[in-house]
Write a protein that holds these residues in place. Structure first.
Motif, short mmCIF file in Angstrom:
data_model
loop_
_atom_site.label_atom_id
_atom_site.label_comp_id
_atom_site.label_asym_id
_atom_site.label_seq_id
_atom_site.Cartn_x
_atom_site.Cartn_y
_atom_site.Cartn_z
N TRP A 69 0.84 -1.21 0.00
CA TRP A 69 0.00 0.00 0.00
C TRP A 69 0.87 1.25 0.00
O TRP A 69 0.63 2.19 -0.78
N CYS A 70 1.89 1.28 0.85
CA CYS A 70 2.75 2.47 0.95
C CYS A 70 3.51 2.73 -0.34
O CYS A 70 3.66 3.89 -0.76
N VAL A 71 4.00 1.68 -0.97
CA VAL A 71 4.73 1.85 -2.23
C VAL A 71 3.80 2.40 -3.31
O VAL A 71 4.15 3.35 -4.03
N ALA A 73 0.97 4.01 -2.87
CA ALA A 73 0.55 5.36 -2.49
C ALA A 73 1.63 6.38 -2.82
O ALA A 73 1.35 7.48 -3.31
N ALA A 74 2.88 6.03 -2.55
CA ALA A 74 4.00 6.93 -2.86
C ALA A 74 4.10 7.17 -4.35
O ALA A 74 4.35 8.31 -4.80
N MET A 75 3.89 6.14 -5.14
CA MET A 75 3.93 6.29 -6.60
C MET A 75 2.83 7.24 -7.07
O MET A 75 3.08 8.12 -7.91
N PHE A 77 1.25 9.57 -5.28
CA PHE A 77 1.51 10.92 -4.77
C PHE A 77 2.62 11.60 -5.58
O PHE A 77 2.48 12.77 -5.98
N LEU A 78 3.71 10.90 -5.83
CA LEU A 78 4.83 11.50 -6.53
C LEU A 78 4.50 11.78 -7.99
O LEU A 78 4.92 12.82 -8.54
N PRO A 180 -1.60 16.24 -5.62
CA PRO A 180 -1.12 15.04 -4.92
C PRO A 180 -2.02 14.62 -3.77
O PRO A 180 -2.22 13.43 -3.52
N LEU A 184 -3.83 11.04 -3.64
CA LEU A 184 -3.56 10.13 -2.53
C LEU A 184 -4.84 9.71 -1.84
O LEU A 184 -5.03 8.52 -1.52
#
Length: 324
Positions: A69-71, A73-75, A77-78, A180, A184
């Protein structure tokens, strides 16, 4: 120097453009829809992080799903941050506003929600079976045992909850964090819809694998859900007592869903219930066909009330940034 005017004008115009596109055009084709892309990525990953059968305390699935999930989500957002930076840095103000508005639109969905809720009522006017079939497009619960009143209640509940999830929350996070933030939030909400279950769904067991997705959505939806209840209060011209609303909001298992649904139930004066789980405004009358239209009108007025607050917040944030 009033540099803040440019900083405020672009997101203000983008927000208004996104709402205008939603009203007149609706959703983009699925092949171009970022939320569809998020869903596909979550579906592919979910089949690999959640076990195929019920397990006991499964920390492996929990941490694997959390990291995934974090990976993702980071993709999200970035990528959204890069697109926003490129638009703001490389384009004139009108071009930046146009690009941001086009990118923001798929992250909110009012026209589709309104259409689907009214379609349930229209189908219910044809037959109970048609109403149940149309409701199944909106909700994940078993609709086959619902009578006509329960079908209508479920549609109104979905309207209220998704008013927060699909409109108010994306705009709230856009105001605070720009594109972003909206992206997110949409990712987190989609992940909760696909992973955030306490048991079996889609041939996978989510008791542990879905915990992080469910809690993340709860956190990001906490303020927007309560803001949605406030907007419904404004739309109902103060016809909802906050003391009563607080009681109703605590009746649902979700820490957030009860706020917009409870506000809607109290504003309409109807009972909204999920059989065996909760009953909001339990002493209210049964929902009638006209209440579906009234609910849609209240939701529309809530969005209209949100717009000036969102624009004022964007201007205020730009002024603060200009003086920091």
């Amino acid at each position: 120097m009033l540099f803040w005017i440019f900083d405020a004008a672009v997101p203000v115009a983008a927000l208004l453009l996104a709402l205008a596109i939603d009203r007149w055009c609706g959703e983009p084709p699925a092949r171009w829809h970022p939320v569809v892309w998020m869903g596909r990525a979550l579906g592919w990953c979910g089949a690999r992080v959640a076990p195929a059968q019920a397990t006991g305390r499964d920390l492996w699935s929990f941490w694997l799903a959390t990291i995934t999930w974090c990976v993702l989500a980071a993709m999200v957002f970035l990528l959204a941050a890069a697109l926003q930076w490129a638009a703001m840095d490389r384009l004139p103000a009108w071009g930046a506003a146009l690009v941001l508005g086009l990118l923001l639109k798929p992250l909110l969905a009012w026209r589709m929600l309104r259409t689907e809720v009214l379609a349930v009522e229209a189908a219910l006017g044809e037959s109970l079976a048609a109403g149940r079939a149309r409701l199944a497009w909106l909700v994940s619960r078993d609709v086959q045992q619902l009578d006509a009143t329960a079908v209508r209640e479920s549609a109104i509940e979905s309207l209220a909850e998704n008013l927060s999830d699909s409109v108010v929350a994306p705009l709230f996070w856009f105001v605070l964090l720009g594109l972003p933030g909206a992206a997110l939030y949409r990712f987190a909400n989609t992940a909760d819809a696909m992973w955030g279950y306490p048991g079996m769904r889609g041939g996978r067991y989510w008791q542990w694998a879905g915990k992080w997705a469910a809690r993340a959505d709860d956190v990001l939806s906490w303020l927007p859900a309560r803001l949605t209840a406030l907007l419904l209060w404004l739309a109902a011209r103060g016809g909802v007592r906050f003391g009563a609303l607080h009681v109703q909001a605590r009746a649902t298992p979700s820490p957030n869903g009860g706020w917009p649904m409870g506000a809607m139930a109290l504003a309409l004066g109807v009972r909204l219930a999920k059989p065996g789980v909760y009953a909001l405004n339990a002493t209210g009358r049964a929902a009638r066909a006209a209440d579906t239209r009234r609910a849609v009108d209240l939701a529309s007025k809530s969005i209209a009330a949100l717009i000036p607050f969102a624009l004022a917040a964007l201007v205020s944030i730009a002024i603060v940034r200009a003086h920091v």
